[in-house]
Design a protein around this motif. Structure first.
Motif, PDB file in Angstrom:
ATOM      1  N   TRP A  86     -12.191   5.622   2.729  1.00  0.00           N
ATOM      2  CA  TRP A  86     -11.816   5.595   1.307  1.00  0.00           C
ATOM      3  C   TRP A  86     -12.838   6.346   0.458  1.00  0.00           C
ATOM      4  O   TRP A  86     -12.465   7.097  -0.461  1.00  0.00           O
ATOM      5  CB  TRP A  86     -11.706   4.154   0.831  1.00  0.00           C
ATOM      6  CG  TRP A  86     -10.437   3.468   1.225  1.00  0.00           C
ATOM      7  CD1 TRP A  86      -9.317   4.045   1.750  1.00  0.00           C
ATOM      8  CD2 TRP A  86     -10.147   2.072   1.114  1.00  0.00           C
ATOM      9  NE1 TRP A  86      -8.353   3.099   1.981  1.00  0.00           N
ATOM     10  CE2 TRP A  86      -8.828   1.884   1.601  1.00  0.00           C
ATOM     11  CE3 TRP A  86     -10.875   0.970   0.670  1.00  0.00           C
ATOM     12  CZ2 TRP A  86      -8.236   0.617   1.648  1.00  0.00           C
ATOM     13  CZ3 TRP A  86     -10.280  -0.296   0.707  1.00  0.00           C
ATOM     14  CH2 TRP A  86      -8.976  -0.452   1.179  1.00  0.00           C
ATOM     15  N   SER A 116     -12.014   9.732  -1.575  1.00  0.00           N
ATOM     16  CA  SER A 116     -12.210   9.727  -3.032  1.00  0.00           C
ATOM     17  C   SER A 116     -13.044  10.925  -3.472  1.00  0.00           C
ATOM     18  O   SER A 116     -12.750  11.556  -4.487  1.00  0.00           O
ATOM     19  CB  SER A 116     -12.889   8.426  -3.467  1.00  0.00           C
ATOM     20  OG  SER A 116     -12.075   7.312  -3.189  1.00  0.00           O
ATOM     21  N   ARG A 144       2.738   1.801  -3.314  1.00  0.00           N
ATOM     22  CA  ARG A 144       1.851   2.287  -4.376  1.00  0.00           C
ATOM     23  C   ARG A 144       1.092   3.560  -3.987  1.00  0.00           C
ATOM     24  O   ARG A 144       0.198   3.997  -4.699  1.00  0.00           O
ATOM     25  CB  ARG A 144       0.866   1.175  -4.776  1.00  0.00           C
ATOM     26  CG  ARG A 144       1.541   0.044  -5.514  1.00  0.00           C
ATOM     27  CD  ARG A 144       0.682  -1.207  -5.585  1.00  0.00           C
ATOM     28  NE  ARG A 144       1.277  -2.210  -6.460  1.00  0.00           N
ATOM     29  CZ  ARG A 144       2.322  -2.951  -6.149  1.00  0.00           C
ATOM     30  NH1 ARG A 144       2.903  -2.808  -4.969  1.00  0.00           N
ATOM     31  NH2 ARG A 144       2.815  -3.837  -7.008  1.00  0.00           N
ATOM     32  N   GLN A 145       1.457   4.104  -2.812  1.00  0.00           N
ATOM     33  CA  GLN A 145       0.884   5.353  -2.309  1.00  0.00           C
ATOM     34  C   GLN A 145      -0.633   5.255  -2.108  1.00  0.00           C
ATOM     35  O   GLN A 145      -1.375   6.196  -2.384  1.00  0.00           O
ATOM     36  CB  GLN A 145       1.242   6.526  -3.237  1.00  0.00           C
ATOM     37  CG  GLN A 145       2.741   6.774  -3.312  1.00  0.00           C
ATOM     38  CD  GLN A 145       3.097   7.981  -4.172  1.00  0.00           C
ATOM     39  OE1 GLN A 145       2.383   8.323  -5.113  1.00  0.00           O
ATOM     40  NE2 GLN A 145       4.194   8.636  -3.835  1.00  0.00           N
ATOM     41  N   TYR A 146      -1.065   4.092  -1.624  1.00  0.00           N
ATOM     42  CA  TYR A 146      -2.461   3.918  -1.237  1.00  0.00           C
ATOM     43  C   TYR A 146      -2.588   4.197   0.257  1.00  0.00           C
ATOM     44  O   TYR A 146      -1.650   3.974   1.023  1.00  0.00           O
ATOM     45  CB  TYR A 146      -2.942   2.487  -1.511  1.00  0.00           C
ATOM     46  CG  TYR A 146      -2.944   2.080  -2.958  1.00  0.00           C
ATOM     47  CD1 TYR A 146      -3.118   3.013  -3.979  1.00  0.00           C
ATOM     48  CD2 TYR A 146      -2.784   0.744  -3.320  1.00  0.00           C
ATOM     49  CE1 TYR A 146      -3.123   2.620  -5.312  1.00  0.00           C
ATOM     50  CE2 TYR A 146      -2.779   0.348  -4.649  1.00  0.00           C
ATOM     51  CZ  TYR A 146      -2.943   1.295  -5.641  1.00  0.00           C
ATOM     52  OH  TYR A 146      -2.932   0.911  -6.961  1.00  0.00           O
ATOM     53  N   SER A 147      -3.769   4.647   0.648  1.00  0.00           N
ATOM     54  CA  SER A 147      -4.051   4.830   2.070  1.00  0.00           C
ATOM     55  C   SER A 147      -4.566   3.505   2.622  1.00  0.00           C
ATOM     56  O   SER A 147      -5.762   3.221   2.580  1.00  0.00           O
ATOM     57  CB  SER A 147      -5.094   5.942   2.262  1.00  0.00           C
ATOM     58  OG  SER A 147      -5.348   6.156   3.630  1.00  0.00           O
ATOM     59  N   CYS A 154       0.836  -1.208   0.000  1.00  0.00           N
ATOM     60  CA  CYS A 154       0.000   0.000   0.000  1.00  0.00           C
ATOM     61  C   CYS A 154       0.868   1.253   0.000  1.00  0.00           C
ATOM     62  O   CYS A 154       0.626   2.204  -0.754  1.00  0.00           O
ATOM     63  CB  CYS A 154      -0.929   0.006   1.221  1.00  0.00           C
ATOM     64  SG  CYS A 154      -2.285  -1.179   1.155  1.00  0.00           S
TER      65      CYS A 154
END
Length: 287
Positions: free
Chosen positions: A274, A278, A117-120, A114
């Protein structure tokens, strides 16, 4: 430098990992969260500490992102996996420990991906790893214990106050008022304003939900703990809508999960956060 002094930075890092369970990059907060679990169920506190230790060691030896490592980010999902396993399988922990360690490893790998890939990621690695663990053990006939009340030493309080405090303690699988007080204290020493807002959110849920016939889950904090986590994410926003949106969405998800008998864990918090993040990104893009 003595070996003990060399260990101190790593010990602080592990405790920051415990603090990150509630988004606090603070070792003292982590220590108070550990104490909160300890006053309720000491052996579950040890499991949580071991999970944070294993996740942090994995990040160190696998050379994961150093900034995240120093902030304890690789410890909290492992801490939650081990804590959750000790809650669901109190009589089988000595048998299933190898599996628990494996799923702590899995949660830490997911978190590393995560971040890469720079996901929260939030607590999604814990949710995914714990769901797979529950399903895998069920396949081999090992069922989680239902109706376990992690109360420990505690005192009776008015229903709204109890529901408020236990919304905090349920983040750590505890149903304990004293644990709730210690957790709030751990939050307040690091983020006082956000803590006040979060307490008000938890109190509002404990006050309103019984009006809809949901007194029991409201008093136990089951309707509030995901909302508490959402509040900590969005409490410092300049506008109120992200906070309210995330809290209401997480509450809806939790109500659906309870009605269907699903072990939701912190999935309502993750999904609600999320969604709101978004929408925030979409609004910025449109501007």
């Amino acid at each position: 430098m003595s070996p003990i002094k060399q260990l101190i930075p790593f010990i602080k890092l592990v405790f920051r990992g415990l603090g990150q369970v509630m988004l606090q990059n603070n070792a003292v907060s982590g220590g108070l969260f550990l104490l909160a679990v300890w006053v309720s169920m000491p052996w579950q506190a040890l499991a949580m500490l071991l999970g944070a230790l294993l996740g942090s060691l994995q990040a160190k030896f696998c050379d994961y992102d150093q900034c995240a490592y120093q902030q304890g980010v690789f410890g909290f999902n492992g801490a939650l996996v081990a804590l959750g396993a000790s809650f669901f399988y109190p009589d089988a922990m000595w048998v299933i420990w190898p599996a628990v360690i494996g799923f702590v490893f899995l949660a830490t790998v997911i978190m590393a991906q995560c971040i890469k890939r720079q996901y929260s990621g939030l607590t999604s690695p814990f949710v995914v790893a714990s769901w797979i663990l529950l399903l895998s053990l069920a396949h081999f006939g090992i069922q989680p214990v239902s109706g376990v009340a992690n109360i420990g030493w505690d005192w009776a309080l008015p229903s709204v106050l109890q529901g408020t405090l236990q919304a905090f303690s349920q983040v750590f699988f505890q149903c304990n008022n004293l644990a709730g007080v210690l957790i709030i204290l751990g939050l307040a020493i690091n983020q006082f304003k956000a803590t006040i807002i979060t307490v008000l959110v938890a109190a509002a849920i404990a006050l309103v939900m019984p009006l809809f016939g949901l007194s029991e889950p409201a008093m136990a904090g089951l309707l509030g703990f995901n909302a508490v986590l959402c509040s900590l994410v969005f409490a410092n926003r300049k506008t109120l809508w992200p906070l309210l949106g995330a809290v209401l969405i997480s509450l809806c998800f939790m109500l659906v999960a309870l009605s269907l008998g699903i072990t939701a864990l912190t999935a309502p918090f993750v999904l609600a956060t999320w969604l709101v993040l978004s929408v925030e990104k979409w609004r910025i893009y449109k501007l």
